[in-house]
Scaffold this motif. Structure first.
Motif, mmCIF file in Angstrom:
data_model
loop_
_atom_site.group_PDB
_atom_site.id
_atom_site.type_symbol
_atom_site.label_atom_id
_atom_site.label_comp_id
_atom_site.label_asym_id
_atom_site.label_seq_id
_atom_site.Cartn_x
_atom_site.Cartn_y
_atom_site.Cartn_z
ATOM 1 N N TYR A 194 -35.568 9.620 -8.169
ATOM 2 C CA TYR A 194 -35.957 10.454 -7.027
ATOM 3 C C TYR A 194 -35.672 9.814 -5.670
ATOM 4 N N MET A 249 -40.921 12.254 -12.615
ATOM 5 C CA MET A 249 -39.591 12.847 -12.689
ATOM 6 C C MET A 249 -38.760 12.190 -13.773
ATOM 7 N N VAL A 275 -40.293 18.532 -9.315
ATOM 8 C CA VAL A 275 -40.523 17.532 -10.349
ATOM 9 C C VAL A 275 -41.708 17.877 -11.228
#
Length: 503
Positions: A194, A249, A275
């Motif tokens: 991420y 995630m 997510v």
């Protein structure tokens, strides 16, 4: 906590009488030896304790030996019962036939069991780069971050088996740096899902891209884990991400990968705002990364856990095959839309004497094959008895056992591919068959699988009055179709003759 086997040192001659044994004991001493764990600055060490007593033991001597036995029992219980779910397990002997490529890392070693193996020197260098990235992202000094990892090292060390393979890395000089660098590597690999690439060291980004598939295969091996407390400690010093759970995630992507929905790395950065595709359980405390991913892949077993046969009746067989299912009117159906990836296997009756067996489709890539067999190995190690726990505790074993029973010929692999029960590419049909043959021999049967076997037996019994004509028809369907065709031809001829007669 580790312990060697204890032993009584006494002579053993089957020809001795009780009088001769008593005479021997009057001139000799009986020695009891055991190895007990003892704490020290360098971590858990093995201390050899020996108690020697005269043949006629005193009360104090017996008390000392009783105390040693109690300590041995306590140590054993702590090692094998109290922390079984948190232990850093070795691969179970029952899965000895599993190919080594599914249980031995080749790119990155995490923890002491495979540390120092040839071919992983580059990853050791990358771990230092990941540690530097952690220090930068934390805004703390190297000493501060290293110290917080050291503060949980005693807890982490107690979770490993101190055997010959890992013993040389269990002293502070090796163990503490190992926990620090391995923890930093895992943290940065999960954050990479991420965090934008320009916020990372570019050499680290390049390494992750180049070795992505091999890394996420290696870090899901049972013997390639570090205690989650180490990873969690480092995560607490990282900047906040798009979710309160910095690993969310990553775990979501791993679950998609098992369903053949792995997100392309070029697109993953665009998904940062989306997510929340797993329901995080804040009360779950994972033992390690493998346990964390498995928990969210398995899902919750919300089905009635009390599938029972009538009193006194037992399953006639613990195995099934594709041919046997078809023979009793049961069709395998891939269950596409389901949040729980593995646990949701069920038999759903439909009209007449037919039923569908819904199974989450299997995407058996090299990585998925590794994940599944190591999750099953984890279940076998942490839960000695599947009968007295929830079905989700043996869900992966059940899933693999189902396919191991279904696939006993290469033709069956082709059949399940046509039905989309085996989905996507991955292993060849031959490799798939070898994989399930190796894990199906000695794996304990999980409760989900046993429930399905019981449901099939109940289905057969309750609809047996319809099964006989169905089987007779299926056995002679070619003849029936030929007769029907002949009847159709005869009817056509008669209809033509009737029409001519009317004219």
């Amino acid at each position: 906590m580790s312990m060697e086997a204890s032993s009584w040192v006494v002579p053993c001659y089957s020809g001795w009488s009780m009088e001769e044994a008593a005479a021997w004991s009057s001139d000799h001493r009986i020695s009891f030896q055991t190895s007990l764990p003892s704490g020290s600055d360098s971590g858990m060490q093995l201390q050899v304790v020996e108690y020697a007593a005269p043949a006629t033991p005193t009360h104090d001597t017996c008390t000392d030996q009783d105390q040693v036995l109690k300590e041995v029992v306590q140590a054993f219980n702590a090692d094998y019962l109290d922390i079984m779910e948190k232990k850093m397990h070795r691969f179970p002997p029952s899965l000895v036939d599993v190919d080594g490529r599914y249980k031995v890392p080749v790119t990155v070693a995490i923890g002491p069991y495979h540390h120092g193996h040839p071919g992983m020197l580059e990853a050791e260098r990358v771990k230092h780069v990941a540690a530097s990235q952690c220090v930068t992202d934390s805004g703390r000094s190297l000493q501060e971050l290293y110290s917080v990892v050291c503060s949980v090292s005693d807890d982490a060390r107690s979770l490993y088996y101190h055997n010959e393979a890992a013993g040389k890395y269990m002293g502070n000089d090796d163990f503490l740096p190992m926990m620090f660098f391995d923890g930093c590597f895992l943290v940065q690999f999960m954050r990479w899902y991420y965090v934008h690439d320009d916020e990372f060291d570019q050499a680290l980004v390049s390494y992750f891209y180049a070795n992505f598939e091999r890394i996420y295969t290696d870090i899901m091996m049972l013997e390639n884990q570090i205690p989650w407390v180490v990873v969690e400690t480092i995560f607490r010093f990282m900047p906040p991400g798009p979710s309160p759970w910095p690993w969310e995630m990553f775990v979501a992507a791993m679950r998609r990968g098992l369903k053949n929905q792995m997100v392309d790395q070029a697109l993953k950065k665009e998904m940062v705002g989306d997510v929340h595709d797993i329901d995080v359980d804040p009360d779950y405390e994972p033992p390690h990364l493998l346990g964390l991913v498995r928990f969210y892949i398995v899902g919750n077993y919300d089905k009635d856990n009390n599938v029972q046969l009538p009193s006194g009746e037992k399953p006639t067989s613990s195995s099934i095959s594709v041919a046997e299912l078809a023979d009793v009117g049961i069709t395998l159906v891939p269950k596409k839309e389901t949040e729980a990836v593995l646990v949701d296997m069920r038999l759903q009756p439909k009209w007449g004497c037919f039923s569908d067996l819904f199974v989450p489709p299997l995407c058996l890539t090299e990585a998925n094959a590794t994940w599944l067999v190591n999750m099953a190995a984890f279940e076998l190690c942490r839960t000695p008895d599947f009968d007295n726990v929830g079905a989700e505790n043996s869900a992966v074993c059940s899933y693999l056992h189902l396919f191991a029973m279904l696939l006993d010929q290469k033709e069956h692999v082709h059949d399940l591919r046509k039905k989309k029960v085996i989905d996507g590419g991955g292993l060849t049909s031959k490799a798939t068959l070898e994989y399930f043959t190796s894990i199906g021999k000695n794996m304990r049967i999980g409760k989900c699988y046993l429930d399905i076997i019981i449901e099939i037996q109940k289905f057969k019994r309750e609809r047996s009055f319809l099964l006989k004509p169905y089987r007779f028809f299926m056995k002679n369907r070619t003849k029936f179709m030929a007769v029907i065709s002949i009847i159709g031809v005869v009817i056509g001829i008669l209809s033509s003759l009737q029409a001519l007669k009317q004219r």
